[in-house]
Design a protein around this motif. Structure first.
Motif, PDB file in Angstrom:
ATOM      1  N   MET A  83     -10.970  31.194 -22.551  1.00 36.58           N
ATOM      2  CA  MET A  83     -10.384  29.868 -23.259  1.00 36.58           C
ATOM      3  C   MET A  83     -11.571  28.878 -23.414  1.00 36.58           C
ATOM      4  SD  MET A  83      -6.764  29.722 -21.540  1.00 36.58           S
ATOM      5  CE  MET A  83      -7.341  28.873 -19.979  1.00 36.58           C
ATOM      6  N   ASN A  84     -12.058  28.703 -24.547  1.00 34.30           N
ATOM      7  CA  ASN A  84     -13.123  27.544 -24.835  1.00 34.30           C
ATOM      8  C   ASN A  84     -12.406  26.624 -25.838  1.00 34.30           C
ATOM      9  OD1 ASN A  84     -15.168  29.458 -23.719  1.00 34.30           O
ATOM     10  ND2 ASN A  84     -15.426  30.478 -25.578  1.00 34.30           N
ATOM     11  N   ASN A  85     -13.317  25.406 -25.578  1.00 37.22           N
ATOM     12  CA  ASN A  85     -12.913  24.193 -26.403  1.00 37.22           C
ATOM     13  C   ASN A  85     -11.385  23.924 -26.450  1.00 37.22           C
ATOM     14  OD1 ASN A  85     -12.942  22.175 -28.296  1.00 37.22           O
ATOM     15  ND2 ASN A  85     -12.687  23.325 -30.241  1.00 37.22           N
ATOM     16  N   LEU A  86     -10.932  23.847 -25.194  1.00 37.59           N
ATOM     17  CA  LEU A  86      -9.651  23.595 -24.662  1.00 37.59           C
ATOM     18  C   LEU A  86      -9.114  22.153 -25.142  1.00 37.59           C
ATOM     19  CD1 LEU A  86      -9.733  25.529 -21.267  1.00 37.59           C
ATOM     20  CD2 LEU A  86      -8.102  25.892 -23.030  1.00 37.59           C
ATOM     21  N   LYS A  87      -8.022  22.451 -25.390  1.00 36.10           N
ATOM     22  CA  LYS A  87      -7.251  20.872 -25.835  1.00 36.10           C
ATOM     23  C   LYS A  87      -5.979  20.591 -25.055  1.00 36.10           C
ATOM     24  CE  LYS A  87      -8.201  22.479 -30.695  1.00 36.10           C
ATOM     25  NZ  LYS A  87      -7.592  22.728 -32.163  1.00 36.10           N
ATOM     26  N   PRO A  88      -5.633  19.492 -25.030  1.00 37.14           N
ATOM     27  CA  PRO A  88      -4.646  19.022 -24.045  1.00 37.14           C
ATOM     28  C   PRO A  88      -3.167  19.849 -24.481  1.00 37.14           C
ATOM     29  CG  PRO A  88      -5.927  17.005 -24.826  1.00 37.14           C
ATOM     30  CD  PRO A  88      -6.092  18.277 -25.409  1.00 37.14           C
ATOM     31  N   GLU A  89      -3.041  20.099 -25.733  1.00 38.86           N
ATOM     32  CA  GLU A  89      -1.863  21.089 -26.046  1.00 38.86           C
ATOM     33  C   GLU A  89      -1.880  22.444 -25.604  1.00 38.86           C
ATOM     34  OE1 GLU A  89      -3.810  19.418 -28.338  1.00 38.86           O
ATOM     35  OE2 GLU A  89      -4.023  20.281 -30.048  1.00 38.86           O
ATOM     36  N   ASP A  90      -3.193  22.735 -25.105  1.00 36.28           N
ATOM     37  CA  ASP A  90      -3.185  24.088 -24.431  1.00 36.28           C
ATOM     38  C   ASP A  90      -2.556  24.016 -22.955  1.00 36.28           C
ATOM     39  OD1 ASP A  90      -6.315  24.688 -25.887  1.00 36.28           O
ATOM     40  OD2 ASP A  90      -4.583  25.625 -26.660  1.00 36.28           O
ATOM     41  N   THR A  91      -2.169  23.021 -22.317  1.00 40.57           N
ATOM     42  CA  THR A  91      -1.775  22.881 -21.092  1.00 40.57           C
ATOM     43  C   THR A  91      -0.357  23.701 -21.146  1.00 40.57           C
ATOM     44  OG1 THR A  91      -2.892  20.917 -20.561  1.00 40.57           O
ATOM     45  CG2 THR A  91      -0.797  21.288 -19.394  1.00 40.57           C
ATOM     46  N   ALA A  92      -0.523  24.662 -19.994  1.00 40.24           N
ATOM     47  CA  ALA A  92       0.890  25.514 -19.996  1.00 40.24           C
ATOM     48  C   ALA A  92       0.608  26.487 -18.669  1.00 40.24           C
ATOM     49  CB  ALA A  92       1.085  26.177 -21.086  1.00 40.24           C
ATOM     50  N   VAL A  93       1.763  26.892 -18.170  1.00 37.60           N
ATOM     51  CA  VAL A  93       1.532  28.275 -17.311  1.00 37.60           C
ATOM     52  C   VAL A  93       1.284  29.420 -18.395  1.00 37.60           C
ATOM     53  CG1 VAL A  93       2.594  29.673 -15.572  1.00 37.60           C
ATOM     54  CG2 VAL A  93       3.101  27.079 -15.613  1.00 37.60           C
ATOM     55  N   TYR A  94       0.025  30.058 -17.966  1.00 33.91           N
ATOM     56  CA  TYR A  94      -0.275  31.173 -18.580  1.00 33.91           C
ATOM     57  C   TYR A  94       0.203  32.643 -17.899  1.00 33.91           C
ATOM     58  CZ  TYR A  94      -2.960  28.380 -21.867  1.00 33.91           C
ATOM     59  OH  TYR A  94      -3.082  27.675 -23.113  1.00 33.91           O
TER      60      TYR A  94
END
Length: 127
Positions: A83-94
């Motif tokens: 996961m590159n260029n992560l954004k705050p909206e990527d915050t989650a349990v994966y």
């Protein structure tokens, strides 16, 4: 039976990178394609990526296309999500998940279409 264990989650600043791993066990793991999903607080679980049994084909949600890459090391029974260029909206349990699937084509998996699930790993992206 397939057991899945995710790792690699953590806290990262926006623009940073993480690599998630999903280690699988079970004699018939080679019969399964894999998917990555995520669930943000208060949201439904959603599809992120799929990778075929061979690792040669992938499919990504529009929200991560161009930023996330899934790969597979068959010798280690492990799939990865870079996961590159992560954004705050990527915050989650994966979560990683496995589906018995014999085609090398992989679509956008439905959450309720998967056969086995890991317990998830938390990714937090700070702004």
């Amino acid at each position: 039976q397939v057991q899945l264990v995710e790792s690699g989650g953590g806290l990262v600043q926006a623009g940073g990178s993480l690599r998630l791993s999903c280690a699988a066990s079970g004699r018939t793991f080679s019969n399964y394609a894999m998917g990555w999903f995520r669930q943000a607080p208060g949201e439904e679980r959603e599809f992120v990526a799929a990778i075929s049994r061979s690792g040669g084909n992938t499919y990504y949600a529009d929200s991560v296309k161009g930023r996330f890459t899934s790969s597979k090391n068959s010798a280690k029974n492990t799939v990865y999500l870079q996961m590159n260029n992560l954004k705050p909206e990527d915050t989650a349990v994966y979560y990683c998940a496995a589906k018995r699937w014999y085609s090398d084509y992989v679509p956008k998996w439905a959450v309720d279409g998967m056969d086995y699930w890991g317990k998830g790993t938390l990714v937090t992206v700070s702004s």
